[in-house]
Design a protein around this motif. Structure first.
Motif, PDB file in Angstrom:
ATOM      1  N   MET A 186       0.831  -1.206   0.000  1.00  0.00           N
ATOM      2  CA  MET A 186       0.000   0.000   0.000  1.00  0.00           C
ATOM      3  C   MET A 186       0.863   1.252   0.000  1.00  0.00           C
ATOM      4  N   THR A 187       1.995   1.200   0.713  1.00  0.00           N
ATOM      5  CA  THR A 187       2.890   2.352   0.684  1.00  0.00           C
ATOM      6  C   THR A 187       3.420   2.581  -0.729  1.00  0.00           C
ATOM      7  N   GLU A 188       3.666   1.485  -1.460  1.00  0.00           N
ATOM      8  CA  GLU A 188       4.143   1.617  -2.836  1.00  0.00           C
ATOM      9  C   GLU A 188       3.079   2.274  -3.720  1.00  0.00           C
ATOM     10  N   VAL A 189       1.825   1.880  -3.545  1.00  0.00           N
ATOM     11  CA  VAL A 189       0.737   2.439  -4.346  1.00  0.00           C
ATOM     12  C   VAL A 189       0.580   3.928  -4.064  1.00  0.00           C
ATOM     13  N   VAL A 190       0.636   4.303  -2.789  1.00  0.00           N
ATOM     14  CA  VAL A 190       0.492   5.716  -2.429  1.00  0.00           C
ATOM     15  C   VAL A 190       1.647   6.534  -2.993  1.00  0.00           C
ATOM     16  N   ALA A 191       2.861   6.032  -2.855  1.00  0.00           N
ATOM     17  CA  ALA A 191       4.031   6.756  -3.352  1.00  0.00           C
ATOM     18  C   ALA A 191       3.958   6.943  -4.866  1.00  0.00           C
ATOM     19  N   ASP A 192       3.551   5.880  -5.569  1.00  0.00           N
ATOM     20  CA  ASP A 192       3.476   5.955  -7.023  1.00  0.00           C
ATOM     21  C   ASP A 192       2.345   6.863  -7.481  1.00  0.00           C
ATOM     22  N   THR A 193       1.197   6.813  -6.789  1.00  0.00           N
ATOM     23  CA  THR A 193       0.034   7.613  -7.181  1.00  0.00           C
ATOM     24  C   THR A 193       0.263   9.092  -6.946  1.00  0.00           C
ATOM     25  N   LEU A 194       0.854   9.436  -5.803  1.00  0.00           N
ATOM     26  CA  LEU A 194       1.037  10.836  -5.432  1.00  0.00           C
ATOM     27  C   LEU A 194       2.426  11.372  -5.773  1.00  0.00           C
ATOM     28  N   SER A 195       3.288  10.498  -6.309  1.00  0.00           N
ATOM     29  CA  SER A 195       4.682  10.891  -6.601  1.00  0.00           C
ATOM     30  C   SER A 195       5.353  11.488  -5.357  1.00  0.00           C
ATOM     31  N   VAL A 196       5.286  10.716  -4.276  1.00  0.00           N
ATOM     32  CA  VAL A 196       5.868  11.127  -2.998  1.00  0.00           C
ATOM     33  C   VAL A 196       7.118  10.306  -2.750  1.00  0.00           C
ATOM     34  N   ALA A 197       8.179  10.966  -2.324  1.00  0.00           N
ATOM     35  CA  ALA A 197       9.470  10.294  -2.164  1.00  0.00           C
ATOM     36  C   ALA A 197       9.454   9.270  -1.038  1.00  0.00           C
ATOM     37  N   LEU A 198       8.763   9.566   0.064  1.00  0.00           N
ATOM     38  CA  LEU A 198       8.764   8.678   1.228  1.00  0.00           C
ATOM     39  C   LEU A 198       7.337   8.515   1.739  1.00  0.00           C
ATOM     40  N   VAL A 199       6.867   7.285   1.798  1.00  0.00           N
ATOM     41  CA  VAL A 199       5.546   6.986   2.348  1.00  0.00           C
ATOM     42  C   VAL A 199       5.727   5.948   3.444  1.00  0.00           C
ATOM     43  N   ALA A 200       5.127   6.219   4.607  1.00  0.00           N
ATOM     44  CA  ALA A 200       5.318   5.327   5.752  1.00  0.00           C
ATOM     45  C   ALA A 200       3.993   5.034   6.442  1.00  0.00           C
ATOM     46  N   VAL A 201       3.929   3.869   7.036  1.00  0.00           N
ATOM     47  CA  VAL A 201       2.812   3.495   7.905  1.00  0.00           C
ATOM     48  C   VAL A 201       3.379   3.313   9.309  1.00  0.00           C
ATOM     49  N   TRP A 202       2.829   4.056  10.256  1.00  0.00           N
ATOM     50  CA  TRP A 202       3.260   4.011  11.657  1.00  0.00           C
ATOM     51  C   TRP A 202       2.179   3.366  12.491  1.00  0.00           C
ATOM     52  N   ARG A 203       2.583   2.621  13.512  1.00  0.00           N
ATOM     53  CA  ARG A 203       1.635   2.001  14.441  1.00  0.00           C
ATOM     54  C   ARG A 203       1.904   2.481  15.855  1.00  0.00           C
ATOM     55  N   HIS A 204       0.842   2.920  16.541  1.00  0.00           N
ATOM     56  CA  HIS A 204       0.957   3.345  17.939  1.00  0.00           C
ATOM     57  C   HIS A 204       1.019   2.120  18.853  1.00  0.00           C
ATOM     58  N   ASP A 205       1.672   2.302  19.997  1.00  0.00           N
ATOM     59  CA  ASP A 205       1.625   1.245  21.005  1.00  0.00           C
ATOM     60  C   ASP A 205       0.290   1.312  21.734  1.00  0.00           C
ATOM     61  N   GLU A 206       0.089   0.416  22.697  1.00  0.00           N
ATOM     62  CA  GLU A 206      -1.205   0.331  23.372  1.00  0.00           C
ATOM     63  C   GLU A 206      -1.543   1.609  24.135  1.00  0.00           C
ATOM     64  N   SER A 207      -0.521   2.291  24.658  1.00  0.00           N
ATOM     65  CA  SER A 207      -0.768   3.523  25.402  1.00  0.00           C
ATOM     66  C   SER A 207      -1.009   4.717  24.491  1.00  0.00           C
ATOM     67  N   GLY A 208      -0.644   4.590  23.227  1.00  0.00           N
ATOM     68  CA  GLY A 208      -0.816   5.691  22.292  1.00  0.00           C
ATOM     69  C   GLY A 208       0.219   6.788  22.448  1.00  0.00           C
ATOM     70  N   THR A 209       1.278   6.541  23.205  1.00  0.00           N
ATOM     71  CA  THR A 209       2.293   7.567  23.457  1.00  0.00           C
ATOM     72  C   THR A 209       3.565   7.355  22.648  1.00  0.00           C
ATOM     73  N   VAL A 210       3.676   6.211  21.991  1.00  0.00           N
ATOM     74  CA  VAL A 210       4.838   5.916  21.146  1.00  0.00           C
ATOM     75  C   VAL A 210       4.331   5.328  19.840  1.00  0.00           C
ATOM     76  N   THR A 211       4.872   5.805  18.735  1.00  0.00           N
ATOM     77  CA  THR A 211       4.515   5.266  17.432  1.00  0.00           C
ATOM     78  C   THR A 211       5.765   4.775  16.737  1.00  0.00           C
ATOM     79  N   GLN A 212       5.653   3.623  16.089  1.00  0.00           N
ATOM     80  CA  GLN A 212       6.811   3.000  15.446  1.00  0.00           C
ATOM     81  C   GLN A 212       6.507   2.762  13.976  1.00  0.00           C
ATOM     82  N   CYS A 213       7.509   3.027  13.146  1.00  0.00           N
ATOM     83  CA  CYS A 213       7.363   2.857  11.706  1.00  0.00           C
ATOM     84  C   CYS A 213       7.352   1.372  11.358  1.00  0.00           C
ATOM     85  N   GLN A 214       6.240   0.915  10.775  1.00  0.00           N
ATOM     86  CA  GLN A 214       6.121  -0.469  10.339  1.00  0.00           C
ATOM     87  C   GLN A 214       6.712  -0.673   8.950  1.00  0.00           C
ATOM     88  N   ASP A 215       6.570   0.372   8.100  1.00  0.00           N
ATOM     89  CA  ASP A 215       7.125   0.276   6.751  1.00  0.00           C
ATOM     90  C   ASP A 215       7.367   1.676   6.215  1.00  0.00           C
TER      91      ASP A 215
END
Length: 237
Positions: A1-30
């Motif tokens: 999905m990150t590839e599709v978004v990057a290709d569609t919008l011509s964006v150099a970097l597309v990332a998906v981040w996931r929050h931890d259970e507390s919602g105070t830390v987010t980590q890049c999944q891809d």
């Protein structure tokens, strides 16, 4: 999905981040780099280090920033993200589940500042909503798997409890008869030693049934030191 978004919008970097259970830390999944076509992960951001950024995500559907380095909502990302990757403009779309923010779809433009068009924001929002649906499905599958595992453990616990009770009844007879034989003065010493071995091993079996009962009742198992020399000596004998 990150590839599709990057290709569609011509964006150099597309990332998906996931929050931890507390919602105070987010980590890049891809993190997908376009057009190089490389993927990476492991980056993390905390609410303590980026409070304004986390507050901004909580209050918008799309956080579209043209000048990321000077905007107070994203300037906190300068050292950790913007400068290392040469990012000038960002578009962040919160991924929400049951009203809570569980992640972020992040589009990061490299080079001259970029103004995000309404159709680009709508597309990113649609992708974030799709990600929200997929994450909800994955969470539901995880909970269903946990429920099935709990049901299995409950069934095993009932079986273990029944076996332990029946086994205890047998051991009670064995221990009682062994004690009766050991107390009989007519019994030879060598036979008395054999009866002592029988009684000792029956006691070990009794301890095992207690562990089975504790498992069936989900009680804590007592942890204690064991004299391995004594154990080995008993086994050798």
């Amino acid at each position: 999905m990150t590839e599709v978004v990057a290709d569609t919008l011509s964006v150099a970097l597309v990332a998906v981040w996931r929050h931890d259970e507390s919602g105070t830390v987010t980590q890049c999944q891809d993190l997908f780099a376009w057009p190089e076509g490389t993927h990476s992960d492991g980056l993390s951001l905390s609410q303590d280090a980026c409070p304004a950024y986390f507050r901004a995500l909580a209050g918008v559907e799309v956080l579209a920033v043209t000048n990321a380095g000077s905007d107070p909502r994203t300037s906190e990302l300068l050292e950790s993200l913007l400068v290392p990757y040469g990012i000038s403009s960002v578009m962040c779309v919160p991924i929400r589940s049951r009203g809570a923010t569980v992640g972020v779809l992040s589009c990061n433009h490299v080079g001259e500042s970029r103004r995000w068009m309404p159709d680009e924001q709508a597309f990113a929002l649609a992708v974030a909503n799709l990600l929200s649906t997929l994450l909800a499905q994955a969470e539901r599958q995880r909970l269903e798997q946990q429920l099935r595992q709990a049901q299995k453990l409950e069934a095993i616990g009932r079986l273990a409890g029944g076996v332990a009770h029946d086994f205890n009844n047998i051991l009670t007879v064995i221990l009682g008869r062994a004690e009766e034989v050991a107390s009989d003065e007519r019994v030879p010493d060598d036979l008395r030693d054999s009866v002592a071995d029988l009684s000792q091993n029956a006691q070990r079996a009794t301890a095992l049934t207690r562990q089975l009962l504790a498992f069936s009742r989900r009680q804590a198992i007592e942890v204690r030191d064991v004299d391995l020399n004594s154990v080995v000596a008993n086994v050798a004998r």
